[in-house]
Design a protein around this motif. Structure first.
Motif, short mmCIF file in Angstrom:
data_model
loop_
_atom_site.label_atom_id
_atom_site.label_comp_id
_atom_site.label_asym_id
_atom_site.label_seq_id
_atom_site.Cartn_x
_atom_site.Cartn_y
_atom_site.Cartn_z
N ARG A 89 0.78 -1.16 0.05
CA ARG A 89 -0.01 0.09 -0.05
C ARG A 89 0.97 1.32 -0.03
O ARG A 89 1.68 1.35 0.89
N GLY A 90 0.61 2.09 -0.91
CA GLY A 90 1.37 3.50 -0.98
C GLY A 90 2.76 3.40 -1.79
O GLY A 90 3.36 2.13 -2.03
N ASP A 91 3.50 4.45 -1.91
CA ASP A 91 4.39 4.65 -2.69
C ASP A 91 5.71 3.89 -2.26
O ASP A 91 6.61 3.37 -2.93
N LEU A 92 5.66 4.02 -0.74
CA LEU A 92 6.79 3.69 -0.13
C LEU A 92 7.05 1.99 -0.29
O LEU A 92 8.12 1.50 -0.31
N GLU A 93 6.07 1.34 0.04
CA GLU A 93 5.96 -0.05 0.11
C GLU A 93 6.12 -0.59 -1.36
O GLU A 93 6.73 -1.61 -1.71
N LEU A 94 5.58 -0.01 -2.25
CA LEU A 94 5.43 -0.28 -3.77
C LEU A 94 7.04 -0.19 -4.14
O LEU A 94 7.35 -1.08 -4.97
N ALA A 95 7.76 0.69 -3.86
CA ALA A 95 8.93 1.00 -4.24
C ALA A 95 9.86 -0.14 -3.88
O ALA A 95 10.83 -0.55 -4.56
N VAL A 96 9.65 -0.68 -2.51
CA VAL A 96 10.38 -1.83 -2.35
C VAL A 96 10.17 -3.15 -3.03
O VAL A 96 10.97 -3.99 -3.47
N ALA A 97 8.76 -3.37 -3.43
CA ALA A 97 8.26 -4.56 -4.23
C ALA A 97 9.12 -4.09 -5.72
O ALA A 97 9.61 -5.24 -6.19
N GLU A 98 8.98 -2.84 -6.17
CA GLU A 98 9.71 -2.80 -7.41
C GLU A 98 11.19 -3.20 -7.28
O GLU A 98 11.90 -3.62 -8.22
N ALA A 99 11.95 -2.70 -6.42
CA ALA A 99 13.24 -3.04 -6.40
C ALA A 99 13.69 -4.45 -6.26
O ALA A 99 14.59 -5.03 -6.69
N ALA A 100 12.72 -5.47 -5.47
CA ALA A 100 12.79 -6.70 -5.57
C ALA A 100 12.91 -7.39 -7.07
O ALA A 100 13.39 -8.15 -7.08
N VAL A 101 11.66 -6.87 -7.62
CA VAL A 101 11.63 -7.42 -9.03
C VAL A 101 12.64 -7.18 -9.74
O VAL A 101 12.90 -7.57 -10.86
N ALA A 102 13.45 -6.01 -9.45
CA ALA A 102 14.41 -5.65 -10.45
C ALA A 102 15.92 -6.23 -9.94
O ALA A 102 16.93 -6.13 -10.62
N ARG A 103 15.75 -7.16 -8.79
CA ARG A 103 16.79 -7.90 -8.48
C ARG A 103 17.41 -8.86 -9.54
O ARG A 103 16.61 -9.33 -10.35
N PRO A 104 18.78 -9.00 -9.89
CA PRO A 104 19.17 -10.06 -10.67
C PRO A 104 18.94 -11.44 -10.51
O PRO A 104 18.50 -12.11 -11.54
N ASP A 105 18.35 -11.76 -9.31
CA ASP A 105 17.79 -13.03 -8.99
C ASP A 105 16.37 -13.27 -9.13
O ASP A 105 15.67 -14.14 -8.52
N ALA A 106 15.68 -12.04 -9.43
CA ALA A 106 14.22 -12.21 -9.57
C ALA A 106 13.64 -13.31 -10.17
O ALA A 106 12.56 -13.91 -9.68
N ALA A 107 14.15 -13.67 -11.05
CA ALA A 107 13.47 -14.68 -11.82
C ALA A 107 13.71 -16.19 -11.44
O ALA A 107 12.55 -16.68 -11.32
N ALA A 108 14.82 -16.23 -10.71
CA ALA A 108 15.00 -17.47 -9.93
C ALA A 108 13.82 -17.74 -8.80
O ALA A 108 13.62 -18.74 -8.57
N ARG A 109 13.67 -16.70 -8.13
CA ARG A 109 12.51 -16.49 -7.05
C ARG A 109 11.07 -16.54 -7.40
O ARG A 109 10.36 -16.82 -6.91
N GLY A 110 10.93 -16.17 -8.84
CA GLY A 110 9.50 -16.17 -9.35
C GLY A 110 8.97 -14.93 -9.03
O GLY A 110 7.51 -14.89 -8.97
N TYR A 111 9.69 -13.94 -8.85
CA TYR A 111 9.00 -12.71 -8.60
C TYR A 111 8.30 -11.95 -9.85
O TYR A 111 8.75 -12.20 -10.78
N LYS A 112 7.25 -11.31 -9.49
CA LYS A 112 6.52 -10.69 -10.54
C LYS A 112 5.60 -9.52 -9.63
O LYS A 112 4.83 -9.85 -8.82
N LEU A 113 5.68 -8.28 -10.09
CA LEU A 113 4.57 -7.21 -9.52
C LEU A 113 3.23 -7.35 -10.17
O LEU A 113 3.28 -7.07 -11.49
N VAL A 114 2.17 -7.52 -9.48
CA VAL A 114 0.96 -7.68 -10.06
C VAL A 114 0.29 -6.63 -9.58
O VAL A 114 0.15 -6.07 -8.46
N THR A 115 -1.03 -6.14 -10.29
CA THR A 115 -2.13 -5.47 -10.01
C THR A 115 -3.03 -6.07 -9.05
O THR A 115 -3.06 -7.10 -8.97
N PRO A 116 -3.80 -5.22 -8.41
CA PRO A 116 -4.80 -5.69 -7.46
C PRO A 116 -5.86 -6.74 -8.16
O PRO A 116 -6.21 -7.79 -7.60
N ALA A 117 -6.20 -6.36 -9.29
CA ALA A 117 -6.94 -7.21 -10.09
C ALA A 117 -6.19 -8.61 -10.28
O ALA A 117 -6.83 -9.75 -10.23
#
Length: 373
Positions: A89-117
């Motif tokens: 919720r909110g920009d600060l929490e969203l920014a942490v999730a975006e940083a996680a998705v940008a990690r070099p190992d994000a694909a290995a973890r299966g990270y994806k940022l998704v909309t509420p829907a």
């Protein structure tokens, strides 16, 4: 080879599993009639998403593979490749999730940022308001309370496994040899001590400078939700707890959006997973200072229940049970586990912390490889 495993928690049982799988004879000794510690009092989550990179992530990913293969052979484990969602919720929490998705190992973890829907397509029970959600496809779950019994039954079926409950090992009597409190001596080619959070007595005698501490947590379980919770669920406070989310964005979150006083006082995060009976296992807190309080405190339960209700958009079902648990954690949190030869033919394996359920199959596999089983 004959292997003596002391301790019937998940770490000990996975050592027994790998020894039997490699054709060896195993005697497993447990001080209780059955395991009763942290291996049963946890979420049952195979939690890849928050692990630090390098060895910790490699161990978690390997363990995830092993859990799936063992679960296929032992269906009573209740292995489910359900993934996890962390609503933000909110920009600060969203920014942490975006940083996680940008990690070099994000694909290995299966990270994806998704909309509420998109999150609600994955998990329709999340009807509350949130900005986005971090999806981790590699997370999974098992049923912690029946898991040890199910693994034991599978081991017994091998014909190379003996379980001795209600016996406490008191002494190392020689190379690969221990004596229990019934006076019986058990001798093998190797002894592996997996004491969990029981770090006094024999463990203190064998490893007086053990770099491991004990951690206490509180959790609860509800009556059935009445609908599927198709993923595990975490909250943004989990970003503050797990090393995978360390980033400049997390620094901004910590400085610009502190935890609530209750969450901060009890070092809280939300983790939630649905049990096979439909109930929700929810937690948790962290307490590090000894001596631990013996009470289960109500404020943390009220806090985490409110967080859950805000994500579900509905009242929480009635609480069925509450409990506290204690686990052992390496004081150097970058270490996956403490593995030490403490006597000739005797090894001590402890301290995986909150990673124990996730990483135990891979921890035991590494022990087996290093000992040449």
């Amino acid at each position: 080879m004959r292997v003596i495993v002391v301790g019937a928690g998940v770490v000990g049982t996975m050592h027994a599993w790998h020894a039997v799988e490699r054709g060896h004879e195993v005697v497993q000794i447990e001080r209780e009639s059955e395991a009763r510690g942290a291996s049963l009092r946890n979420f049952g989550q195979i939690w890849v998403s928050g692990r630090a990179g390098g060895e910790e992530l490699e161990t978690a990913l390997r363990a995830r593979e092993l859990w799936e293969s063992i679960g296929a052979r032992v269906p009573e484990l209740g292995f489910r490749a359900i993934g996890s969602l962390t609503p933000v919720r909110g920009d600060l929490e969203l920014a942490v999730a975006e940083a996680a998705v940008a990690r070099p190992d994000a694909a290995a973890r299966g990270y994806k940022l998704v909309t509420p829907a998109e999150a609600r397509q994955i998990n329709p029970a999340l009807r509350g308001a949130f900005t986005a959600a971090l999806w981790c496809e590699r997370d999974a779950a098992v049923e912690p309370r029946p898991a040890q019994l199910a693994l034991k039954q599978a081991l017994l079926a091998s014909g190379r496994y003996t379980y001795l409950g209600g016996r406490e090992v008191r002494e190392v009597t020689g190379e690969g040899s221990v004596r229990d409190d019934h006076g019986d001596v058990h001798t093998g080619d190797a002894v592996v001590l997996c004491p969990g959070a029981s770090l006094s007595g024999l463990v203190r005698e064998l490893a007086p400078g053990l770099p491991v501490r004990r951690v206490r947590l509180q959790m609860m379980q509800t009556e059935p939700l009445g609908e599927p919770l198709t993923t595990s669920v975490a909250d943004a406070d989990s970003f503050r707890y797990y090393p995978a989310y360390a980033s400049e964005a997390l620094d901004f979150l910590n400085s610009g959006q502190p935890q609530t006083p209750t969450a901060a006082a009890h070092k809280m995060q939300l983790l939630m997973v649905q049990r096979s009976d439909g109930g929700l296992t929810i937690g948790d807190t962290h307490e590090y200072e000894h001596p631990f309080v013996f009470d289960t405190l109500e404020d943390p339960y009220e806090h985490v229940a409110a967080v859950v209700e805000s994500f579900l958009g509905r009242p929480l079902p009635k609480i069925r049970r509450r409990w506290a648990g204690v686990y052992a954690q390496c004081t150097d949190k970058s270490r996956v586990v403490h593995r030490e030869q403490v006597r000739d033919g005797v090894w001590l394996v402890t301290g995986p912390g909150g990673r124990g359920m996730t990483c135990s199959p891979a921890i035991a596999e590494t022990t087996a490889n290093e000992l040449g089983w």
